[in-house]
Design an enzyme around this catalytic site. Structure first.
Site, PDB file in Angstrom:
ATOM      1  N   GLN A 150       0.819  -1.212   0.000  1.00  0.00           N
ATOM      2  CA  GLN A 150       0.000   0.000   0.000  1.00  0.00           C
ATOM      3  C   GLN A 150       0.848   1.254   0.000  1.00  0.00           C
ATOM      4  O   GLN A 150       0.570   2.206  -0.701  1.00  0.00           O
ATOM      5  CB  GLN A 150      -0.786   0.040   1.311  1.00  0.00           C
TER       6      GLN A 150
ATOM      7  N   SER B  31      -0.765   2.353   5.233  1.00  0.00           N
ATOM      8  CA  SER B  31      -1.096   3.773   5.305  1.00  0.00           C
ATOM      9  C   SER B  31      -2.594   3.997   5.156  1.00  0.00           C
ATOM     10  O   SER B  31      -3.102   5.062   5.478  1.00  0.00           O
ATOM     11  CB  SER B  31      -0.338   4.524   4.210  1.00  0.00           C
ATOM     12  N   CYS B  32      -3.304   3.006   4.656  1.00  0.00           N
ATOM     13  CA  CYS B  32      -4.756   3.107   4.530  1.00  0.00           C
ATOM     14  C   CYS B  32      -5.402   3.142   5.914  1.00  0.00           C
ATOM     15  O   CYS B  32      -4.809   2.703   6.894  1.00  0.00           O
ATOM     16  CB  CYS B  32      -5.331   1.917   3.765  1.00  0.00           C
ATOM     17  N   VAL B  33      -6.632   3.673   5.961  1.00  0.00           N
ATOM     18  CA  VAL B  33      -7.384   3.672   7.208  1.00  0.00           C
ATOM     19  C   VAL B  33      -8.648   2.838   7.033  1.00  0.00           C
ATOM     20  O   VAL B  33      -9.366   3.007   6.050  1.00  0.00           O
ATOM     21  CB  VAL B  33      -7.762   5.112   7.641  1.00  0.00           C
ATOM     22  N   GLY B  97      -3.455   3.980   9.044  1.00  0.00           N
ATOM     23  CA  GLY B  97      -2.754   5.252   8.949  1.00  0.00           C
ATOM     24  C   GLY B  97      -1.300   5.188   9.384  1.00  0.00           C
ATOM     25  O   GLY B  97      -0.744   6.148   9.919  1.00  0.00           O
TER      26      GLY B  97
END
Lengths: 198, 165
Positions: A150, B31-33, B97
């Protein structure tokens, strides 16, 4: 990514040269012979990358480098943990099964592997296309495949949509993947450079 | 014995579920939430897998609303209310995050995790939804599971155990 057969052929030659150079350097670094087997090239959409590592929640060992210069993007070497430990034994000249955890020594061996392979790759690209590319120092991360990939995919989301995936195995026994993820501009530049090779 | 039905919430997706045995999961958040909305009376849950902070980053290209914090929060709210949840009972919990790759002098854009976290908090505040628990930041990946019938939310990591939010 649609490549003409001549471009594809040049790309395969670059990878073959990079792998031959990597194998030579790694063999010199260590006591034994290290061979990189039959690279298999493909282009994959960024969101499908975790699939090659067994899914987004699978634990992987990644060696990450940023690349700068005529090509901007990321290089990631991906291994399943047991194969990463096997590689550490191979690199340090230890009997198979010695490495049980990725301590500082093991991590630095993998970082060096990342240095050697990515430098060889960048040198092969420069030799054949004239594009100058410089890799950053490597970072070794053990975590979920989705989480690691990601981080780089997000950097490219605005532009690049595909990665060049090179599957290989070390001495025919320890499989791994090398991912080259340039942004769109860099990918176009690379493809154009492949076109220009005579 | 009730079977467990797990549904993965992929990058940029919004999913809603209710009923026994249903589980919504964001796998491998870096890094995604992953944002979970829940109504404990209606026992309806929603999950969204936010990739980027701001939909203005789409630059006119088609993208699922769940991909961005601002549009993702909006889409998840609309979806859960449509499924029978009461807006006034909704609570929000979030995880992810992280900053996965910290290179010296690296591209600050790689710290998109912190920006995602902040954007999700801001979007929730704009809609008046309280963020009752969060596990955001750090340098490691997380998998987020919402057990829709009980509202239990589980964060699991590699080598850092599990915790409930």
């Amino acid at each position: 990514m649609e490549l003409q057969s001549s471009q594809w052929h040049h790309l395969e030659e670059i990878v073959a040269q990079a792998f031959a150079d990597s194998a030579r350097s790694l063999s010199q670094m260590t006591t034994g012979e290290i061979a990189l087997h039959q690279p298999d090239l493909s282009f994959l959409p960024l969101n499908e990358l975790p699939g090659i590592a067994g899914g987004p929640a699978s634990v992987v060992v990644a060696v990450y480098l940023a690349v700068e210069g005529d090509i901007h993007g990321h290089v990631v070497l991906l291994f399943q943990p047991e194969n990463a430990r096997g590689l550490v034994d191979l690199l340090l000249g230890h009997p198979v099964g010695t490495c049980q955890a990725l301590d500082e020594m093991a991590t630095s061996a993998l970082a060096e592997l990342g240095n050697v392979c990515s430098s060889a790759f960048m040198t092969a690209i420069a030799d054949r296309t004239g594009l100058e590319v410089k890799p950053s120092p490597p970072v070794v991360v053990v975590d979920m495949a989705g989480a690691i990939l990601q981080a780089v995919a997000v950097d490219l989301y605005q532009s690049g949509e595909e990665a060049l995936v090179v599957a290989t195995s070390f001495n025919g026994a320890l499989p791994g993947h090398l991912l080259l993820m340039p942004d769109t501009v860099s990918m176009a530049r690379l493809v154009a450079a492949l076109e220009a090779i005579r | 014995m009730i079977g467990v039905e797990t549904e993965a919430v992929g990058l940029g997706e919004v999913k809603v579920a209710s009923g026994p045995g249903r589980v919504l999961v964001c796998y491998g958040l870096g890094s995604c939430v992953g944002l979970a909305l829940y109504d404990s009376v209606a026992r309806v849950g929603a999950m969204v897998h936010v990739v980027l902070p701001d939909s203005s980053m789409a630059r006119g290209r088609d993208a699922p609303p769940g991909k961005y914090a601002d549009t993702g929060v909006e889409a998840a709210l609309a979806a859960i209310v449509k499924a029978g949840a009461s807006r006034s009972r909704l609570t929000a919990r979030a995880a992810g995050g992280a900053r996965m790759l910290s290179l010296a002098g690296s591209n600050p854009k790689l710290d998109i995790g912190a920006r995602n976290a902040e954007a999700v908090r801001a979007a929730l505040a704009r809609h008046g939804i309280s963020l009752v628990a969060e596990d955001m930041g750090g340098t490691y990946g997380r998998t987020l599971q919402l057990f829709v019938d009980s509202g239990r939310l589980l964060v699991s990591t590699v080598g850092r155990g599990e915790r409930e939010l």
